[in-house]
Design an enzyme around this catalytic site. Structure first.
Site, mmCIF file in Angstrom:
data_model
loop_
_atom_site.group_PDB
_atom_site.id
_atom_site.type_symbol
_atom_site.label_atom_id
_atom_site.label_comp_id
_atom_site.label_asym_id
_atom_site.label_seq_id
_atom_site.Cartn_x
_atom_site.Cartn_y
_atom_site.Cartn_z
ATOM 1 N N TYR A 85 0.838 -1.201 0.000
ATOM 2 C CA TYR A 85 0.000 0.000 0.000
ATOM 3 C C TYR A 85 0.868 1.244 0.000
ATOM 4 C CZ TYR A 85 -3.642 3.319 1.035
ATOM 5 O OH TYR A 85 -4.502 4.373 0.949
ATOM 6 N N PHE A 137 -8.100 21.058 -24.865
ATOM 7 C CA PHE A 137 -8.373 19.624 -24.926
ATOM 8 C C PHE A 137 -9.561 19.362 -24.014
ATOM 9 C CE2 PHE A 137 -8.066 15.120 -23.942
ATOM 10 C CZ PHE A 137 -8.194 14.645 -25.234
ATOM 11 N N THR A 138 -10.390 18.405 -24.387
ATOM 12 C CA THR A 138 -11.686 18.205 -23.732
ATOM 13 C C THR A 138 -11.573 18.084 -22.208
ATOM 14 O OG1 THR A 138 -11.427 15.855 -24.200
ATOM 15 C CG2 THR A 138 -12.738 17.132 -25.762
ATOM 16 N N ASP A 228 1.341 19.975 -20.723
ATOM 17 C CA ASP A 228 0.672 18.689 -20.906
ATOM 18 C C ASP A 228 1.651 17.832 -21.699
ATOM 19 O OD1 ASP A 228 -0.754 16.496 -21.757
ATOM 20 O OD2 ASP A 228 -2.625 17.597 -22.057
ATOM 21 N N LYS A 271 -0.321 7.226 -23.437
ATOM 22 C CA LYS A 271 0.128 7.542 -24.802
ATOM 23 C C LYS A 271 1.635 7.297 -24.897
ATOM 24 C CE LYS A 271 -3.943 9.846 -24.488
ATOM 25 N NZ LYS A 271 -4.748 9.890 -23.267
ATOM 26 N N ARG A 395 -13.799 14.637 -34.007
ATOM 27 C CA ARG A 395 -13.136 15.757 -33.330
ATOM 28 C C ARG A 395 -13.596 17.056 -33.987
ATOM 29 N NH1 ARG A 395 -10.836 14.227 -28.394
ATOM 30 N NH2 ARG A 395 -13.080 14.046 -28.342
ATOM 31 N N PHE A 462 -19.549 14.085 -26.316
ATOM 32 C CA PHE A 462 -19.184 13.200 -27.423
ATOM 33 C C PHE A 462 -19.086 11.735 -27.011
ATOM 34 C CE2 PHE A 462 -15.009 12.911 -25.650
ATOM 35 C CZ PHE A 462 -14.867 14.132 -25.013
HETATM 36 C C1 P61 Z 1 -7.306 10.605 -26.696
HETATM 37 F F1 P61 Z 1 -12.126 11.526 -26.841
HETATM 38 N N1 P61 Z 1 -6.546 11.663 -24.745
HETATM 39 O O1 P61 Z 1 -6.649 11.425 -27.344
HETATM 40 P P1 P61 Z 1 -6.534 10.425 -19.919
HETATM 41 N N2 P61 Z 1 -4.223 15.428 -22.426
HETATM 42 C C2 P61 Z 1 -4.175 15.040 -23.699
HETATM 43 C C3 P61 Z 1 -4.860 13.897 -24.083
HETATM 44 O O2 P61 Z 1 -4.808 13.514 -25.345
HETATM 45 C C4 P61 Z 1 -5.604 13.154 -23.115
HETATM 46 C C5 P61 Z 1 -5.615 13.625 -21.778
HETATM 47 C C6 P61 Z 1 -4.921 14.756 -21.467
HETATM 48 C C7 P61 Z 1 -7.314 10.721 -25.246
HETATM 49 C C8 P61 Z 1 -8.321 9.928 -24.453
HETATM 50 C C9 P61 Z 1 -9.570 10.709 -24.511
HETATM 51 O O3 P61 Z 1 -12.227 13.717 -25.410
HETATM 52 C C10 P61 Z 1 -11.461 12.671 -25.011
HETATM 53 O O4 P61 Z 1 -5.429 9.488 -19.518
HETATM 54 C C11 P61 Z 1 -3.412 15.832 -24.688
HETATM 55 O O5 P61 Z 1 -7.338 9.947 -21.064
HETATM 56 O O6 P61 Z 1 -7.374 10.824 -18.755
HETATM 57 C C12 P61 Z 1 -6.355 12.014 -23.472
HETATM 58 O O7 P61 Z 1 -5.743 11.732 -20.393
HETATM 59 C C13 P61 Z 1 -6.381 12.908 -20.706
HETATM 60 C C14 P61 Z 1 -10.396 10.617 -25.607
HETATM 61 C C15 P61 Z 1 -9.759 11.754 -23.637
HETATM 62 C C16 P61 Z 1 -11.341 11.581 -25.829
HETATM 63 C C17 P61 Z 1 -10.738 12.716 -23.871
HETATM 64 O O8 P61 Z 1 -7.926 9.670 -27.223
#
Ligand code: P61
Length: 470
Positions: A85, A137-138, A228, A271, A395, A462
Site C-alpha cells: 500500500y 483539450f476536452t 501537458d 500515450k 473531433r 461526445f
Molecule cells: C485521446 F475523446 N486523450 O486522445 P486520460 N491530455 C491530452 C490527451 O490527449 C488526453 C488527456 C490529457 C485521449 C483519451 C480521450 O475527449 C477525449 O489518460 C493531450 O485519457 O485521462 C487524453 O488523459 C487525458 C479521448 C480523452 C477523448 C478525452 O484519445
C-alpha cells in the site's frame, strides 16, 4: 499482359525502406463482421463510435490512449509488481524514470491523465482566473472550468486552418498571450497551459524557440508555465526533424531541454509512456508539490501509487525508457505519416502537415454540403465504420461541446475525424486497408447525408451522445 513492376514503400519514395524496430511475439486475432451486422451495430450505438462494442470493430483507430502494445520487458516488469500500500519499490522506479527523462524534481502518481489534470487544476487555479493554452483539450478544459477557471485559446491562427503548412502549428501566439495578460492583469492568470503536441489541432508540435519565448514572457510577468506532456516525446521528434540546431540531438536530450523551460507537467501515461493505464504529475516547486501530495490522497490514492497498481508503475517506468529511443519514435511517427501520405497522394482532404499520433480527415472537405449543425465529422466516422468496420473518432462540433456560461454550442473551425494509430499494434498492411476504406467513403461523399443529435449528456457529450440519420 503488361504488368507494372512492384515497388517497395522505400522505392516509391526514392529511399531505402525502414522497418519497425521490433518483432511480434504474441498476436490477438481480429475479425470483421458483415456489412448488415455493422449497420445494426451502428444503429444500436446511436451512430457514435464510442458506443460500439470493440468486438464489432475490425481495425480500432478510436484512440492511441492505453491501446499500445507493451514490450516483453514491460510484461516482465508486470511480474515484479510490489503491491505494498505504501512505499512500493515500483513507485521509486517510476519516480526515477520521470526525474531522469523529463527532468522535474517532484513526482505525484495519478490513475491517468485526467486525474492529474484534476489535481493541478485544483491546486493552481483560483476561481475567476484565466488559463491561456494552445488550443483546448476536452478533459483539460473541463477540469480547468470545474476549478473555476476560464480557458482562453492562444494558439497561433494557423492551427485552426487544416491546410496551413506551418511546421509548428502548436505554437503559442505570444501577442495573444501578452494581450490577455495585459487586459486581465498577471494575477488573474492561473498559469499558461501548454500541450506538446496539440491533439485537437491534429497532433501538431510546439517549437523549442516558442517554449523559450513563452518562458521569457512568463518570467517577465511572474506567471507559471505547465506542460501537458502526454505526447511530448512525439513533439521532440518534430523538433529534431524540423528545427535548426536539433538534428544531431537525441529525442531524450530534446525532451529534457524542452521540459526544462516549464515549471511542471501532467501526463497521460497511456500515450507516449507505452502503458495501458496510468498517469502522473511532476513539478519543481516544493510548496506546490506538498499541496499536490495532499490532494492526491483525497482523489487518487496514496502518494506512492495514485490509483495505479505497483505493476502498472513498473511497466510505465520501463515504458518511459523505451519511449525516448529514437528508432521507436521514428517508426511510430513514420507509420502515421505513411497513412497520411497515401491519402495526400489520393487528394483526400486531411490536416496538414501530418501530425504525431493520428491522421485527421477534414470532414468539411468531404462534405461541403453538410452544415456543421448536422455533424459532418460524426457522419464521416459512422460512414467509415459502415464501409469496413474501422473505428475512428469525431473531433469537431460534437467534441467541442457548449460554452459553460451561455450554453451555446462552440463552432470549431476544425471539423475532423481522427484516425488514431495505437503504438506498436498495427502493420503497414493494416494502414493500406484503412487508406482504401477512407477512399471508398470519399468516393460516395456526394450522396452522404448528415445526422441529428437525439441525446446529449451534460459533460463531455461526445462520449455518450446519440444520433439518427437525417
Ligand atoms: C485521446 F475523446 N486523450 O486522445 P486520460 N491530455 C491530452 C490527451 O490527449 C488526453 C488527456 C490529457 C485521449 C483519451 C480521450 O475527449 C477525449 O489518460 C493531450 O485519457 O485521462 C487524453 O488523459 C487525458 C479521448 C480523452 C477523448 C478525452 O484519445
Amino acid at each position: 499482359m503488361d504488368q507494372k513492376p512492384l515497388q517497395t514503400m522505400g522505392q516509391q519514395s526514392g529511399r531505402r525502406s525502414w522497418a519497425e524496430p521490433w518483432k511480434i511475439k504474441m498476436v490477438e486475432p481480429l475479425q470483421v463482421i458483415s456489412r448488415d451486422q455493422r449497420e445494426q451495430a451502428l444503429r444500436e450505438a446511436g451512430y457514435n463510435t464510442f458506443l460500439l462494442k470493440s468486438d464489432d470493430v475490425y481495425i480500432d483507430l478510436l484512440t492511441d490512449s492505453g491501446t499500445g502494445a507493451m514490450s516483453d520487458r514491460q510484461w516482465a516488469g508486470i511480474m515484479l509488481g510490489d503491491e505494498a500500500y505504501a512505499g512500493s519499490r515500483n513507485f521509486y522506479h517510476l519516480e526515477a524514470a520521470i526525474q531522469n527523462y523529463y527532468g522535474y524534481r517532484h513526482v505525484v502518481p495519478a490513475h491517468q491523465g485526467r486525474g492529474a489534470e484534476h489535481l493541478i487544476s485544483l491546486a493552481a487555479i483560483q476561481p475567476g482566473q484565466f488559463v491561456p493554452g494552445n488550443m483546448y483539450f476536452t478533459t483539460t478544459r473541463l477540469h480547468q472550468e470545474l476549478a473555476g477557471g476560464t480557458f482562453v485559446d492562444v494558439i497561433i491562427d494557423q492551427a485552426h486552418d487544416a491546410q496551413d503548412l506551418h511546421p509548428f502549428k502548436g505554437n503559442i501566439d505570444l501577442a495573444k498571450l501578452e494581450q490577455l495578460v495585459k487586459e486581465q492583469g498577471a494575477d488573474k492568470i492561473a498559469y499558461v497551459s501548454m500541450a506538446g503536441t496539440v491533439n485537437m489541432a491534429g497532433g501538431q508540435p510546439v517549437s523549442m524557440e516558442n517554449v523559450k519565448a513563452v518562458r521569457a514572457l512568463c518570467d517577465h510577468y511572474g506567471i507559471r508555465l505547465f506542460l501537458d506532456a502526454t505526447r511530448m516525446v512525439e513533439n521532440a521528434f518534430f523538433i529534431q526533424e524540423r528545427e535548426p540546431g536539433f538534428a544531431d540531438k537525441s529525442i531524450a536530450q530534446i525532451l529534457k531541454e524542452f521540459c526544462g523551460y516549464t515549471d511542471g507537467a501532467w501526463m497521460s501515461g497511456k500515450k507516449d509512456n507505452l502503458v495501458n493505464i496510468g498517469g502522473w504529475l511532476a513539478v519543481n516547486d516544493d510548496t506546490l508539490f506538498e499541496e499536490l501530495r495532499n490532494l492526491v490522497i483525497v482523489y487518487e490514492g496514496l502518494h506512492t501509487y495514485g490509483g495505479m497498481a505497483g505493476r502498472d508503475m513498473e511497466a510505465m517506468a520501463i515504458g518511459i525508457a523505451e519511449s525516448v529511443q529514437d528508432e521507436h519514435v521514428r517508426s511510430r511517427i513514420g507509420q502515421v505519416r505513411y497513412l497520411g501520405d497515401l491519402l495526400i497522394q489520393w487528394q483526400i482532404p486531411i490536416v496538414l502537415p501530418v501530425g504525431g499520433h493520428a491522421v485527421f480527415l477534414d470532414a468539411r472537405g468531404f462534405y461541403p454540403h453538410i452544415p456543421q449543425d448536422e455533424f459532418p465529422a460524426q457522419t464521416l466516422v459512422a460512414e467509415l465504420y459502415r464501409d469496413s468496420g474501422i473505428r475512428a473518432m469525431e473531433r469537431g462540433i460534437v467534441s467541442a461541446g457548449r460554452d459553460e456560461h451561455t450554453g451555446e454550442q462552440h463552432y470549431p473551425r476544425l471539423e475532423l475525424a481522427r484516425l488514431t494509430i495505437p503504438r506498436r499494434v498495427y502493420t503497414q498492411a493494416h494502414m493500406d486497408v484503412v487508406a482504401e476504406s477512407v477512399r471508398a467513403v470519399y468516393e460516395i461523399r456526394a450522396q452522404t447525408r448528415g445526422l441529428k443529435m437525439v441525446f446529449e449528456p451534460k459533460y463531455l457529450r461526445f462520449f455518450q451522445a446519440r444520433f439518427e440519420p437525417l
